[in-house]
Motif scaffolding. Structure first.
Motif: not given
Length: 155
Positions: A52-58
């Motif tokens: 759901x974020x579409x990319x890596x998250x911190x």
């Protein structure tokens, strides 16, 4: 010259402080190594693109650590100990996000025996879209100015 931050007897309820930082890919990669957490949400581009974020998250703890960094600097050389920290994560942090942390002094508890007192803090962290990504509460034991060690006051 040494910088010495704010002492217990120099702050007041409702004083605010904070800082701003742009998160980069390097922050995400470094957090994987620092925490030993290689969850694919943080370490695998292909996997993260399908979430759901579409990319890596911190990592949440890295956002929390960034928030506390401004506490360390505001009370540089006047802090005895950071006593408590409670952080709630409300939105993902992505590479390219510019985070602004703001802390408010919510309460002051004098501790004369410790030659200072406890500052009770309430903080939040917003991204460049003005979305709150994290909220936190903290407590820090501080010295009064006269109790700050001479070594810290030398320039």
């Amino acid at each position: 010259m040494n910088f010495v931050g704010n002492a217990f007897d120099e702050i007041a309820v409702d004083d605010t402080f904070g800082q701003t930082l742009t998160i980069t890919e390097a922050h995400i990669v470094q957090a994987c190594g620092l925490f030993g957490d290689f969850n694919p949400l943080h370490s695998n581009d292909a996997f993260a693109r399908q979430t759901r974020f579409g990319q890596r998250i911190l990592h949440g703890p890295m956002t929390s650590a960034y928030m506390t960094a401004s506490i360390g600097m505001y009370f540089y050389a006047t802090a005895v100990a950071y006593l408590a920290h409670d952080c709630r994560f409300l939105a993902p942090v992505l590479a390219g996000d510019t985070l602004t942390t703001e802390w408010r002094i919510a309460e002051l508890i004098a501790k004369p025996h410790h030659r200072g007192g406890i500052a009770v803090l309430a903080g939040h962290c917003r991204n460049q879209r003005d979305e709150i990504v994290a909220e936190a509460d903290g407590k820090i034991l501080l010295l009064d100015r006269a109790a700050v060690p001479e070594e810290a006051r030398r320039s």
